[in-house]
Design an enzyme around this catalytic site. Structure first.
Site, PDB file in Angstrom:
ATOM      1  N   HIS A 128       0.832  -1.216   0.000  1.00 30.58           N
ATOM      2  CA  HIS A 128       0.000   0.000   0.000  1.00 30.58           C
ATOM      3  C   HIS A 128       0.865   1.265   0.000  1.00 30.58           C
ATOM      4  CE1 HIS A 128      -3.976   1.960   1.338  1.00 30.58           C
ATOM      5  NE2 HIS A 128      -3.095   2.955   1.330  1.00 30.58           N
ATOM      6  N   HIS A 169       1.086   5.089  -2.453  1.00 30.25           N
ATOM      7  CA  HIS A 169       0.541   5.900  -3.548  1.00 30.25           C
ATOM      8  C   HIS A 169       1.739   6.462  -4.302  1.00 30.25           C
ATOM      9  CE1 HIS A 169      -3.604   6.018  -1.794  1.00 30.25           C
ATOM     10  NE2 HIS A 169      -2.901   5.698  -0.723  1.00 30.25           N
ATOM     11  N   HIS A 195      -9.811   1.805   0.142  1.00 30.57           N
ATOM     12  CA  HIS A 195      -9.583   2.429   1.444  1.00 30.57           C
ATOM     13  C   HIS A 195     -10.886   2.378   2.247  1.00 30.57           C
ATOM     14  CE1 HIS A 195      -6.015   3.969  -0.474  1.00 30.57           C
ATOM     15  NE2 HIS A 195      -5.621   4.617   0.609  1.00 30.57           N
ATOM     16  N   GLU A 203     -10.513   3.810   7.901  1.00 32.93           N
ATOM     17  CA  GLU A 203      -9.491   4.758   8.368  1.00 32.93           C
ATOM     18  C   GLU A 203     -10.266   5.974   8.876  1.00 32.93           C
ATOM     19  OE1 GLU A 203      -7.195   6.711   5.330  1.00 32.93           O
ATOM     20  OE2 GLU A 203      -5.565   7.247   6.690  1.00 32.93           O
ATOM     21  N   ASP A 220       2.137   3.920   2.944  1.00 30.89           N
ATOM     22  CA  ASP A 220       1.115   4.833   2.410  1.00 30.89           C
ATOM     23  C   ASP A 220       1.743   5.938   1.550  1.00 30.89           C
ATOM     24  OD1 ASP A 220      -1.583   5.294   2.106  1.00 30.89           O
ATOM     25  OD2 ASP A 220      -1.908   6.215   4.055  1.00 30.89           O
ATOM     26  N   ASP A 221       2.160   7.031   2.157  1.00 29.46           N
ATOM     27  CA  ASP A 221       2.772   8.166   1.439  1.00 29.46           C
ATOM     28  C   ASP A 221       4.016   8.562   2.240  1.00 29.46           C
ATOM     29  OD1 ASP A 221       0.262   8.933  -0.401  1.00 29.46           O
ATOM     30  OD2 ASP A 221      -0.458   8.605   1.642  1.00 29.46           O
TER      31      ASP A 221
HETATM   32  N1  HPA Z   1      -5.245   8.021   1.633  1.00 27.28           N
HETATM   33  C1  HPA Z   1      -6.283   8.205   0.819  1.00 27.28           C
HETATM   34  N2  HPA Z   1      -6.165   8.702  -0.373  1.00 27.28           N
HETATM   35  C2  HPA Z   1      -4.958   9.037  -0.805  1.00 27.28           C
HETATM   36  C3  HPA Z   1      -3.855   8.874  -0.009  1.00 27.28           C
HETATM   37  C4  HPA Z   1      -3.998   8.338   1.263  1.00 27.28           C
HETATM   38  O1  HPA Z   1      -3.030   8.157   2.021  1.00 27.28           O
HETATM   39  N3  HPA Z   1      -2.787   9.293  -0.727  1.00 27.28           N
HETATM   40  C5  HPA Z   1      -3.263   9.682  -1.913  1.00 27.28           C
HETATM   41  N4  HPA Z   1      -4.575   9.529  -1.964  1.00 27.28           N
HETATM   42 ZN    ZN Z   2      -3.546   5.021   1.190  1.00 27.73          ZN
END
Ligand code: HPA
Ligand code: ZN
Length: 328
Positions: A10, A12, A190, A193, A271-272
């Protein structure tokens, strides 16, 4: 933990862009995106919704397939440096050519070329999960799903949804997910969360996904935890992201250990990563500190992740072999 081989499910693609890379692109193109950065040079945002805006502003500097070629190489270099041997990244035709199929094909070609180069040079394997962006709405998600369906194959192996989890309902996007499923794509979204346990139930019932991005708020509903365990639904858990965004106050409070104890299949991702000031090494170090996990525990997580990866069986076998090679 840095050299331990890792499987990540996971991330992006644009969210993994080093801030210096985005700043450089903005300078080259004479774009002013100074609001995106903090004084220390990192990305600046105050909450999840602001994060989505900053993410889109940073992404606006990526305007050509060549930019995505450079981005993909930069991201894979960083992941490989942290021991990642296989990574699945969310990619959006929304940002790559505005959902136009022929433009999307060009971006994809550039991304795949970079992935092949990275695999040859560093051994890291990349696969793509095309994502629609929830707050762009169901109509745009249909166009995104059509791009995904047309390009499904060895590289594009999945379809998912990111964006603002509080915008609309999972079921509003059923057409897009049905279209992707019919094209042979594996599904994730997603949920759990910023949405509560019901958002996870909706994802399973209305979109029929086999993995959940995050899903950690299942912990608020005992019956749902049992259901996830029984159905062997895999959670793509991103603890550092959850903590950076204030979902949980600290690592010890994060539910990943309680979910694992209850038999839910959990995996670990970033994630990011630069947005949340994390790396796979940092995730492992903090989790080891919080829960006493050791290299054997992490090997188990990585095997779960390899089995849940949306790749073909030959690729999975290669990844599992690399995970086993560290056995003495
Ligand atoms: N969560 C949800 N949407 C997203 C994310 C994230 O971390 N990064 C880019 N789009
Ligand atoms: Zn994400």
């Amino acid at each position: 933990m840095k050299s331990l081989p890792k499987v990540e499910l996971h991330t992006h693609l644009e969210g993994a862009a080093p801030p210096a890379f985005i700043r450089g692109l903005a300078q080259e193109k004479g774009m002013d995106i100074s609001g995106v950065f903090a004084p220390d040079g990192g990305y600046a945002f105050k909450d999840f919704w602001h994060f989505l805006k900053v993410y889109e502003a940073a992404t606006s500097t990526l305007t050509t397939p060549e930019d995505y070629h450079r981005l993909t190489l930069a991201v894979l270099e960083e992941s490989a440096a942290h021991g990642v041997i296989y990574t699945e990244s969310f990619m959006s035709p929304d940002f790559c050519g505005g959902r136009d199929l022929s433009a999307w094909r060009e971006y994809l070609h550039a991304i795949q070329e970079a992935a092949a180069q990275a695999e040859a040079q560093m051994g890291i394997i990349l696969r793509a999960v095309v994502t629609c962006v929830r707050h762009f709405g169901p109509e745009k998600a249909r166009e995104t799903a059509l791009c995904a369906a047309e390009t499904a194959g060895d590289f594009i192996t999945g379809f998912g949804m990111g964006g603002d989890e509080q915008s609309g309902k999972q079921g509003d996007f059923a057409w897009a997910f049905d279209c992707a499923r019919e094209a042979g794509l594996r599904l994730t979204t997603h949920a759990g969360e910023w949405g509560g346990p019901q958002s996870i139930r909706d994802a399973l019932d209305d979109l029929r996904v086999e993995r959940i991005g995050h899903g950690v708020r299942a912990i608020e509903d005992d019956a749902l935890v049992d259901h996830l365990a029984e159905r062997e639904i895999v959670l793509e858990v991103c603890p550092g992201s959850n903590i950076a965004l204030g979902l949980y106050p600290d690592w010890q409070d994060h539910p990943i250990e309680r979910l694992r104890e209850r038999g839910v299949k959990v995996t670990i991702s970033t994630d990011d990563p630069p947005f949340f000031h994390t790396t796979m090494t940092r995730e492992y170090d903090r989790l080891a500190d919080a829960f006493g996990w050791n290299e054997d525990s992490f090997r188990d997580f990585n095997i779960v992740a390899a089995h849940a990866a949306f790749c073909d069986t030959e690729t999975r076998a290669r990844v599992l072999k690399k995970l086993e090679q560290t056995d003495d």
